[in-house]
Design a protein around this motif. Sequence first.
Motif, PDB file in Angstrom:
ATOM      1  N   SER A   1     -33.440 -81.620 -24.116  1.00  0.00           N
ATOM      2  CA  SER A   1     -34.156 -82.559 -24.971  1.00  0.00           C
ATOM      3  C   SER A   1     -35.557 -82.054 -25.226  1.00  0.00           C
ATOM      4  O   SER A   1     -36.215 -81.541 -24.322  1.00  0.00           O
ATOM      5  N   LEU A   2     -36.005 -82.231 -26.451  1.00  0.00           N
ATOM      6  CA  LEU A   2     -37.363 -81.883 -26.841  1.00  0.00           C
ATOM      7  C   LEU A   2     -38.067 -83.185 -27.176  1.00  0.00           C
ATOM      8  O   LEU A   2     -37.696 -83.864 -28.129  1.00  0.00           O
ATOM      9  N   ARG A   3     -39.052 -83.566 -26.399  1.00  0.00           N
ATOM     10  CA  ARG A   3     -39.767 -84.832 -26.577  1.00  0.00           C
ATOM     11  C   ARG A   3     -41.232 -84.548 -26.891  1.00  0.00           C
ATOM     12  O   ARG A   3     -42.019 -84.294 -25.989  1.00  0.00           O
ATOM     13  N   LEU A   4     -41.560 -84.579 -28.177  1.00  0.00           N
ATOM     14  CA  LEU A   4     -42.929 -84.303 -28.607  1.00  0.00           C
ATOM     15  C   LEU A   4     -43.434 -85.377 -29.566  1.00  0.00           C
ATOM     16  O   LEU A   4     -44.101 -85.101 -30.550  1.00  0.00           O
ATOM     17  N   SER A   5     -43.111 -86.615 -29.251  1.00  0.00           N
ATOM     18  CA  SER A   5     -43.532 -87.736 -30.083  1.00  0.00           C
ATOM     19  C   SER A   5     -45.038 -87.987 -29.937  1.00  0.00           C
ATOM     20  O   SER A   5     -45.581 -87.946 -28.834  1.00  0.00           O
ATOM     21  N   GLY A   6     -45.684 -88.226 -31.078  1.00  0.00           N
ATOM     22  CA  GLY A   6     -47.095 -88.600 -31.076  1.00  0.00           C
ATOM     23  C   GLY A   6     -48.042 -87.542 -30.555  1.00  0.00           C
ATOM     24  O   GLY A   6     -49.085 -87.854 -29.996  1.00  0.00           O
TER      25      GLY A   6
ATOM     26  N   SER B   1     -31.185 -82.874 -28.404  1.00  0.00           N
ATOM     27  CA  SER B   1     -31.880 -84.089 -28.795  1.00  0.00           C
ATOM     28  C   SER B   1     -33.354 -83.763 -28.992  1.00  0.00           C
ATOM     29  O   SER B   1     -33.969 -83.156 -28.117  1.00  0.00           O
ATOM     30  N   ALA B   2     -33.903 -84.181 -30.136  1.00  0.00           N
ATOM     31  CA  ALA B   2     -35.313 -83.892 -30.416  1.00  0.00           C
ATOM     32  C   ALA B   2     -36.012 -85.137 -30.951  1.00  0.00           C
ATOM     33  O   ALA B   2     -35.564 -85.732 -31.927  1.00  0.00           O
ATOM     34  N   ASP B   3     -37.095 -85.519 -30.297  1.00  0.00           N
ATOM     35  CA  ASP B   3     -37.929 -86.631 -30.747  1.00  0.00           C
ATOM     36  C   ASP B   3     -39.258 -86.047 -31.207  1.00  0.00           C
ATOM     37  O   ASP B   3     -40.098 -85.671 -30.401  1.00  0.00           O
ATOM     38  N   LEU B   4     -39.415 -85.957 -32.512  1.00  0.00           N
ATOM     39  CA  LEU B   4     -40.631 -85.430 -33.124  1.00  0.00           C
ATOM     40  C   LEU B   4     -41.296 -86.513 -33.963  1.00  0.00           C
ATOM     41  O   LEU B   4     -41.995 -86.229 -34.932  1.00  0.00           O
ATOM     42  N   SER B   5     -41.091 -87.755 -33.575  1.00  0.00           N
ATOM     43  CA  SER B   5     -41.633 -88.891 -34.320  1.00  0.00           C
ATOM     44  C   SER B   5     -43.144 -89.010 -34.137  1.00  0.00           C
ATOM     45  O   SER B   5     -43.720 -88.467 -33.191  1.00  0.00           O
TER      46      SER B   5
ATOM     47  N   ASP C   1     -35.096 -87.326 -34.305  1.00  0.00           N
ATOM     48  CA  ASP C   1     -35.990 -88.407 -34.724  1.00  0.00           C
ATOM     49  C   ASP C   1     -37.219 -87.799 -35.388  1.00  0.00           C
ATOM     50  O   ASP C   1     -38.031 -87.143 -34.739  1.00  0.00           O
ATOM     51  N   LEU C   2     -37.342 -88.026 -36.697  1.00  0.00           N
ATOM     52  CA  LEU C   2     -38.475 -87.546 -37.482  1.00  0.00           C
ATOM     53  C   LEU C   2     -39.224 -88.716 -38.119  1.00  0.00           C
ATOM     54  O   LEU C   2     -39.883 -88.553 -39.141  1.00  0.00           O
TER      55      LEU C   2
END
Length: 185
Positions: A64-69, A86-90, A110-111
């Motif tokens: 998972s890549l979690r780089l939100s905010g 899974s990638a969270d780039l929101s 997630d964009l």
Amino acid sequence: MKALDPLKYESEIMSNLDKLQALDFKRVEYYRDLRSRFIVEAAIDAMDRAILQASASAESAALSLRLSGRGLTKLYHPELLTLVTSADLSSNQLRDVRQFGLLQSVRDLDLSNNGLTSCQGLRHLPRLERLVLSNNQLSSPESLIDLQTCPRLKQLHLVKNPIIAQDAAMEGLREMLSGVEIVTQ
């Protein structure tokens, strides 16, 4: 500092980049991109450590890549992210997703909250099942045409995008992406 120990000096590096942005108005975008590069490289290093630990313990873990905010302006080194599922780039400042086609294993992306006007680049993602594009600037079916090449796409979130206020555009989108659940609220 990055060459010596990026984890040890992470907060100092980020602080210095913030100061440079405040002091050097002509190169603000350069420093934002440099900051993005540092954040992505640190995340890749962390994933590499997780892979090594998982292989040492004979576990197979989803990446998972979690780089939100995090204020990202660009996703650097996508060629090193091909195993991410899974990638969270929101909640970043991404305006362009052309390099995202290299995320060949991603299932959940997630964009949201990025100001995207197009999905150009989200082509041929063979495993993509769920895509969140809420609160962007997508205004026409043409801005989402690349999603036709994602064979497993099941769910598309478009909450708070200009396109959802246009009945004709939404009808065209539903025809174009038949079989995909389009979430608008």
